[in-house]
Design an enzyme around this catalytic site. Structure first.
Site, mmCIF file in Angstrom:
data_model
loop_
_atom_site.group_PDB
_atom_site.id
_atom_site.type_symbol
_atom_site.label_atom_id
_atom_site.label_comp_id
_atom_site.label_asym_id
_atom_site.label_seq_id
_atom_site.Cartn_x
_atom_site.Cartn_y
_atom_site.Cartn_z
ATOM 1 N N GLU A 190 -6.568 5.207 7.304
ATOM 2 C CA GLU A 190 -6.598 6.823 7.032
ATOM 3 C C GLU A 190 -7.919 7.251 6.217
ATOM 4 O OE1 GLU A 190 -2.914 5.903 4.924
ATOM 5 O OE2 GLU A 190 -2.013 5.380 7.034
ATOM 6 N N SER A 248 2.816 -1.913 10.353
ATOM 7 C CA SER A 248 4.483 -2.035 10.649
ATOM 8 C C SER A 248 4.924 -3.530 10.220
ATOM 9 C CB SER A 248 4.607 -1.651 12.097
ATOM 10 O OG SER A 248 4.171 -0.267 12.097
ATOM 11 N N GLU A 269 -6.004 -4.369 10.391
ATOM 12 C CA GLU A 269 -5.083 -3.573 10.688
ATOM 13 C C GLU A 269 -5.110 -2.671 11.767
ATOM 14 O OE1 GLU A 269 -2.585 -2.408 6.607
ATOM 15 O OE2 GLU A 269 -4.488 -1.166 6.644
ATOM 16 N N HIS A 327 -9.663 1.871 4.203
ATOM 17 C CA HIS A 327 -8.284 1.812 5.055
ATOM 18 C C HIS A 327 -8.440 2.840 6.309
ATOM 19 C CE1 HIS A 327 -4.449 3.007 5.856
ATOM 20 N NE2 HIS A 327 -4.012 1.789 5.497
ATOM 21 N N ASN A 342 0.906 -1.140 -0.016
ATOM 22 C CA ASN A 342 0.175 0.215 0.069
ATOM 23 C C ASN A 342 1.002 1.116 0.062
ATOM 24 O OD1 ASN A 342 -2.019 2.192 0.498
ATOM 25 N ND2 ASN A 342 -2.681 1.353 2.468
ATOM 26 N N GLY A 350 2.171 2.509 10.799
ATOM 27 C CA GLY A 350 3.041 3.349 10.726
ATOM 28 C C GLY A 350 3.889 4.108 11.812
ATOM 29 N N LYS A 385 0.451 4.128 -0.575
ATOM 30 C CA LYS A 385 -0.331 5.475 0.078
ATOM 31 C C LYS A 385 -0.211 6.633 -0.915
ATOM 32 C CE LYS A 385 -0.499 3.508 4.549
ATOM 33 N NZ LYS A 385 -0.158 3.479 6.051
HETATM 34 P P1 PGA Z 1 2.482 0.448 7.546
HETATM 35 O O1 PGA Z 1 0.900 0.793 7.034
HETATM 36 O O2 PGA Z 1 2.963 -0.749 7.183
HETATM 37 O O3 PGA Z 1 3.315 1.506 7.416
HETATM 38 O O4 PGA Z 1 2.120 0.288 9.178
HETATM 39 C C1 PGA Z 1 0.183 -0.342 6.813
HETATM 40 C C2 PGA Z 1 -0.996 -0.007 6.045
HETATM 41 O O5 PGA Z 1 -1.759 1.253 6.529
HETATM 42 O O6 PGA Z 1 -1.729 -0.366 5.064
#
Ligand code: PGA
Length: 266
Positions: free
Chosen positions: A120, A228, A188, A118, A34, A194, A36
């Site tokens: 976000e 992460s 998630e 997602h 992903n 993140g 983003k």
């Molecule tokens: P991350 O993001 O691996 O940076 O924690 C995962 C995601 O939001 O899909």
């Protein structure tokens, strides 16, 4: 919470997973990137120029959720067998909706999958459970695979509300999966996205069990873990009973790091 082993015996990844809810039918672990709002067309092309995979990569189902404007460049530059996805869609097919993209348009652009809901989208853009359901239905209608994301915030987990939150989120869209030829769900935990914090295998196992139970009427389908994921923890997470793949944000932006995660899944 239950007696089944958290980690598949002898598993280096879900490819080795034995029979169990949702894992028996799925022998190829999914490794999804992903990106983003990162990697525009030229950096997307540079990513694939530097992306080198080891042997046995055909044992993994590789997916890239890239920015819409980078789709064409990424698809052209990718020399690996991969599926491409869009990170968000609107539920309408077309219309006066400035800035939005429909699932039908994404399909026309060569997309096979779409992320829906997602964290976000939910927490930065205020997307509601009802909107997630509408988008899930739209993605299914267009013949794309919805990858619907769920996950609790830290305060919800601390308040003992994990199951309630996951059941509410899944309950909102489960009916919308009926028309999908294929679907996936990504668990998630918001506190792990993140942040460098990762769910323990036990955390991931318990949450996947809850999600799978809540999906009941939709039948079995892959459930990915995200939050992460790195080359150093991917094998352990993929070895957890019921974890069918990983959705990778930050570590998917670096070709060597992402290749390391793919290698951990093979
Ligand atoms: P991350 O993001 O691996 O940076 O924690 C995962 C995601 O939001 O899909």
């Amino acid at each position: 919470m239950n007696q089944r082993p958290v980690v598949e015996p002898g598993a280096a990844g879900a490819a080795e997973a034995g029979p169990g809810p949702g894992t028996g039918a799925l022998r190829r672990p999914i490794v999804a990137a992903n990106w983003k709002m990162n990697l525009g067309p030229s950096r997307a092309a540079a990513f694939f120029a530097a992306f080198r995979l080891g042997p046995n990569v055909s044992r993994v189902r590789l997916q890239f959720f890239v920015p819409a404007v980078s789709l064409a460049a990424a698809r052209t530059a990718a020399k690996v067998a991969a599926e491409f996805g869009i990170q968000n869609v609107h539920w309408e097919r077309e219309g006066a909706l400035t800035g939005e993209t429909s699932a039908e348009m994404a399909r026309e652009a060569g997309v096979a999958l779409a992320l829906v809901g997602h964290s976000e989208r939910r927490h930065v853009f205020g997307e509601t459970d009802a909107e997630v359901a509408r988008k899930t239905r739209a993605v299914s209608r267009a013949g794309l695979t919805p990858v619907v994301c769920v996950g609790e915030r830290l305060e919800e987990r601390r308040a003992g509300r994990l199951e309630e939150v996951l059941r509410r989120q899944v309950g909102a869209f489960v009916g919308a999966l009926a028309g999908a030829k294929e679907w996936m769900v990504a668990y998630e935990p918001v506190w792990a996205i993140g942040t460098g914090e990762t769910a323990t295998p036990q955390d991931a196992f318990e949450a996947h069990e809850i999600v799978r139970a809540a999906l009941g009427e939709a039948g079995p389908g892959p459930i990915l873990y995200g939050g992460s994921v790195k080359p150093g923890n991917a094998a352990e997470l993929l070895g957890v009973h019921g974890v069918d793949g990983v959705l990778v944000g930050g570590a998917s932006l670096d070709p060597a790091e992402f290749a390391g995660i793919v290698a951990a899944a093979t």
